[in-house]
Scaffold this active site. Structure first.
Site, PDB file in Angstrom:
ATOM      1  N   CYS A 137     107.643 -29.319  27.977  1.00 22.70           N
ATOM      2  CA  CYS A 137     106.915 -28.199  28.606  1.00 22.70           C
ATOM      3  C   CYS A 137     105.454 -28.558  28.851  1.00 22.70           C
ATOM      4  O   CYS A 137     105.017 -28.699  29.984  1.00 22.70           O
ATOM      5  CB  CYS A 137     106.994 -26.969  27.700  1.00 22.70           C
ATOM      6  SG  CYS A 137     108.637 -26.567  27.173  1.00 22.70           S
TER       7      CYS A 137
ATOM      8  N   LYS B 221     104.184 -18.414  34.325  1.00 24.46           N
ATOM      9  CA  LYS B 221     104.939 -19.382  33.517  1.00 24.46           C
ATOM     10  C   LYS B 221     104.122 -20.640  33.264  1.00 24.46           C
ATOM     11  O   LYS B 221     103.962 -21.081  32.123  1.00 24.46           O
ATOM     12  CB  LYS B 221     106.254 -19.763  34.197  1.00 24.46           C
ATOM     13  CG  LYS B 221     106.974 -20.943  33.569  1.00 24.46           C
ATOM     14  CD  LYS B 221     107.354 -20.710  32.113  1.00 24.46           C
ATOM     15  CE  LYS B 221     107.935 -21.950  31.465  1.00 24.46           C
ATOM     16  NZ  LYS B 221     108.271 -21.755  30.042  1.00 24.46           N
TER      17      LYS B 221
HETATM   18  N1  SAJ Z   1     100.989 -29.662  19.070  1.00 20.63           N
HETATM   19  C1  SAJ Z   1      99.731 -30.023  18.591  1.00 20.63           C
HETATM   20  N2  SAJ Z   1      98.938 -29.057  18.041  1.00 20.63           N
HETATM   21  C2  SAJ Z   1      99.349 -27.748  17.964  1.00 20.63           C
HETATM   22  C3  SAJ Z   1     100.635 -27.405  18.465  1.00 20.63           C
HETATM   23  C4  SAJ Z   1     101.440 -28.375  19.010  1.00 20.63           C
HETATM   24  O1  SAJ Z   1      99.329 -31.194  18.648  1.00 20.63           O
HETATM   25  O2  SAJ Z   1      98.600 -26.920  17.438  1.00 20.63           O
HETATM   26  C5  SAJ Z   1     101.831 -30.697  19.686  1.00 20.63           C
HETATM   27  C6  SAJ Z   1     103.159 -30.882  18.979  1.00 20.63           C
HETATM   28  O3  SAJ Z   1     103.061 -31.876  17.982  1.00 20.63           O
HETATM   29  C7  SAJ Z   1     104.071 -31.338  20.124  1.00 20.63           C
HETATM   30  C8  SAJ Z   1     103.481 -30.661  21.362  1.00 20.63           C
HETATM   31  O4  SAJ Z   1     102.152 -30.257  21.004  1.00 20.63           O
HETATM   32  O5  SAJ Z   1     103.999 -32.741  20.285  1.00 20.63           O
HETATM   33  C9  SAJ Z   1     104.268 -29.452  21.865  1.00 20.63           C
HETATM   34  O6  SAJ Z   1     104.470 -28.613  20.759  1.00 20.63           O
HETATM   35  P1  SAJ Z   1     104.934 -27.050  20.987  1.00 20.63           P
HETATM   36  O7  SAJ Z   1     104.866 -26.411  19.649  1.00 20.63           O
HETATM   37  O8  SAJ Z   1     104.170 -26.462  22.101  1.00 20.63           O
HETATM   38  O9  SAJ Z   1     106.502 -27.160  21.333  1.00 20.63           O
HETATM   39  P2  SAJ Z   1     107.248 -27.103  22.727  1.00 20.63           P
HETATM   40  O10 SAJ Z   1     106.863 -28.230  23.593  1.00 20.63           O
HETATM   41  O11 SAJ Z   1     108.672 -26.929  22.395  1.00 20.63           O
HETATM   42  O12 SAJ Z   1     106.677 -25.762  23.432  1.00 20.63           O
HETATM   43  C10 SAJ Z   1     107.515 -24.647  23.617  1.00 20.63           C
HETATM   44  C11 SAJ Z   1     106.921 -23.843  24.759  1.00 20.63           C
HETATM   45  N3  SAJ Z   1     107.878 -22.819  25.094  1.00 20.63           N
HETATM   46  C12 SAJ Z   1     108.262 -22.680  26.390  1.00 20.63           C
HETATM   47  O13 SAJ Z   1     107.830 -23.345  27.293  1.00 20.63           O
HETATM   48  C13 SAJ Z   1     109.282 -21.629  26.643  1.00 20.63           C
HETATM   49  C14 SAJ Z   1     105.600 -23.218  24.361  1.00 20.63           C
HETATM   50  O14 SAJ Z   1     105.192 -22.286  25.386  1.00 20.63           O
HETATM   51  C15 SAJ Z   1     105.721 -22.475  23.053  1.00 20.63           C
HETATM   52  O15 SAJ Z   1     104.428 -21.990  22.680  1.00 20.63           O
HETATM   53  C16 SAJ Z   1     106.220 -23.454  21.971  1.00 20.63           C
HETATM   54  O16 SAJ Z   1     107.535 -23.900  22.394  1.00 20.63           O
HETATM   55  C17 SAJ Z   1     106.352 -22.753  20.621  1.00 20.63           C
HETATM   56  O17 SAJ Z   1     105.446 -21.939  20.321  1.00 20.63           O
HETATM   57  O18 SAJ Z   1     107.295 -23.109  19.897  1.00 20.63           O
END
Ligand code: SAJ
Length: 495
Positions: A312, A248
């Protein structure tokens, strides 16, 4: 060789080898059991959807939620109302359905656990400013539920924890409170099975994503898998506690490192004078060798940006490292942690945004002190009202430190829950500001025109943290432009 490792003898002594062989490979699944009595502790983003899915599959489910000062969440849920904001397909209807059918109710009383077969723990497990996990909610839940454990009940921890926590923190509390030993059939069953929920697809992810179940013994794993099989369609995989806990935290640490790699490449592109997105297009375009794809995997560079927020990624790397520091049986003296450095770089990106802003103001002979900045985007993720660990907060704090004032726009975040004032009127935020800064790429910002900015902004500066604008258009319209990953030469005739 010996002095290369410092064996954590304390932990090594306790750790008898556990059967880590996967029980089921996701194919030959155990039979699905329903008609069970299940308690779910923690009515949040994870607890509510899993509780209603289990209730809808024919189980009787009791939600256990700490009573807040006005206890609104318990009341809402028992009236069949959804306390989670934003667009969550199926969830509101499912809550209404199972409550009306008498399959799901919520209480703040742990004594209902004495009649259940399974207890799922879905409480929050944040880390503090020193990156140390805060387990107050988890410990309280274990002390309370432990009092009602009987032989044969199964406890399943779903909250994300540092590897080793189920074995070395949860298990001792449950054994002390119940007077039982962990392990079936004489004691209680104990598993760690992590959630993969994501905002806007809570129900979908629980139902469709593969479920990993780590048990303290094979019987605990098997029985838990049978229970999950009544709601999960995406395959169920059995393993041991530590493997599930590491999987995880690695899932998110891996993504955090990928993002930080993109951020570092973006910084190099800024310094060397090119556009990150051109570089990424070429790198990600590398085809893999179709005859043996695994030997030549494609590249998948992520997006750089103004920072990394959410509930996360900012914490799961620290949980993983905490588990290593506290519970590792053998330590390797390797020089540095890529994951920790990735966290530091991602957390520095909001400061980089202020550096870009200050450089642009200097180019316009403006001092950042007493400048007024239009900050667009408070939520940590585009088109969401979720602002947990948002990079906009460190950005605003750094602005304040350097003497600037700011106006914040966000279309979704309610400022009643935060300590900043959020405006909904975009023109008002832009009017008379000395720069526009994009922190979150909400879709509504796609309609911002250069003409509007020329009319409203006092100083024509654009700082783009999320690749929203075309630098060529901005610069040729007379703006001073800086962007994450956008080298100085981008958008000028020097290309
Ligand atoms: N971000 C970047 N660059 C990227 C992707 C994201 O700067 O290429 C930033 C976003 O702006 C944000 C942060 O990272 O501020 C997190 O973004 P995220 O897309 O990872 O969203 P989360 O935090 O909701 O992550 C969740 C996680 N899911 C779980 O823990 C069950 C992650 O493992 C998933 O990959 C992600 O959702 C998803 O793919 O939606």
């Amino acid at each position: 060789m010996k002095d290369k490792f410092n064996v954590n003898s304390e932990v090594a002594k306790q750790l008898e080898p556990r059967a880590a062989k996967p029980l089921f490979d996701g194919q030959n699944l155990p039979i699905a059991t329903t008609g069970k009595k299940i308690a779910v502790i923690g009515m949040g983003y994870v607890g509510i959807p899993i509780a209603v899915l289990l209730a809808d599959a024919g189980n009787i489910v009791t939600g256990i939620q700490k009573k807040s000062e006005n206890g609104w969440k318990i009341e809402w849920l028992n009236e069949g109302r959804c306390p989670i904001g934003g667009y969550e397909p199926e969830l509101p209807d499912l809550i209404k359905k199972v409550v009306n059918k008498g399959k799901f109710k919520v209480t703040d009383n742990y004594s209902s656990i004495k009649d259940v077969d399974f207890i799922l723990i879905d409480v929050q497990t944040p880390t503090d400013d020193d990156h140390v996990p805060r387990y107050e909610s988890l410990k309280e839940a274990c002390h309370e539920l432990g009092k009602f454990l009987h032989p044969g009940k199964i406890v399943i921890l779903e909250s994300t924890v540092a590897p080793g926590t189920t074995e070395y923190l949860v298990k001792p509390i449950l054994e002390e409170e119940s007077g039982l030993k962990a392990g079936l059939p004489d004691g209680f069953g104990l598993c760690f099975s992590y959630e993969r929920v994501m905002v806007k697809r809570l129900i979908h992810n629980i139902r469709e994503y593969p479920k990993i179940v780590g048990g303290i013994d094979q019987e605990s794993t098997r029985v838990a898998m049978e229970m999950y099989h009544s709601i999960i369609k995406g395959g169920i995989y059995g393993t041991d506690l530590i493997t599930a806990e590491i999987s995880k935290t690695v899932e998110n640490a891996y993504r955090d490192v990928q993002i930080s790699f993109a951020n570092e490449v973006a910084l190099l592109c800024e310094s060397l004078g090119t556009d990150f997105y051109d570089v990424r297009k070429f790198v990600n375009g590398l085809p893999n060798d179709p005859s043996s794809p695994t030997t030549n995997p494609v590249r998948n560079m992520h997006s750089p940006g103004a920072g990394v927020g959410g509930h996360c990624l900012p914490k799961d790397t620290w949980l993983l490292i905490h588990g290593y520091n506290k519970y590792a049986i053998v330590k390797n003296n390797y020089p540095t942690s890529i994951m920790a450095n990735a966290r530091y770089l991602n957390d520095w990106m909001p400061i980089h945004m202020v550096d870009l802003l200050e450089a642009a103001l200097t180019e316009c002979n403006k001092d950042i002190k007493n400048s007024t900045i239009a900050v667009l985007g408070y939520a940590f993720l585009e088109n969401s009202d979720d602002s947990r660990n948002t990079p906009t907060v460190p950005f605003l704090e750094e602005l304040k430190k350097r003497g600037a004032t700011y106006k914040i726009h966000d279309p979704y975040v309610k400022d009643s829950e935060i300590r900043y004032c959020i405006e909904r009127d975009l023109d008002n935020v832009l009017h008379d500001s000395d720069a526009l800064v994009i922190m979150t790429k909400h879709d509504v910002y796609n309609s911002i025109t250069i003409g509007k900015l020329q009319t409203l902004l006092r100083t024509k500066i654009i700082i783009d943290g999320r690749n929203l604008f075309d630098p060529v258009k901005c610069i040729s319209a007379g703006f001073v432009f800086r962007g994450v990953g956008k080298g100085k030469r981008v958008g000028t005739s020097e290309l």
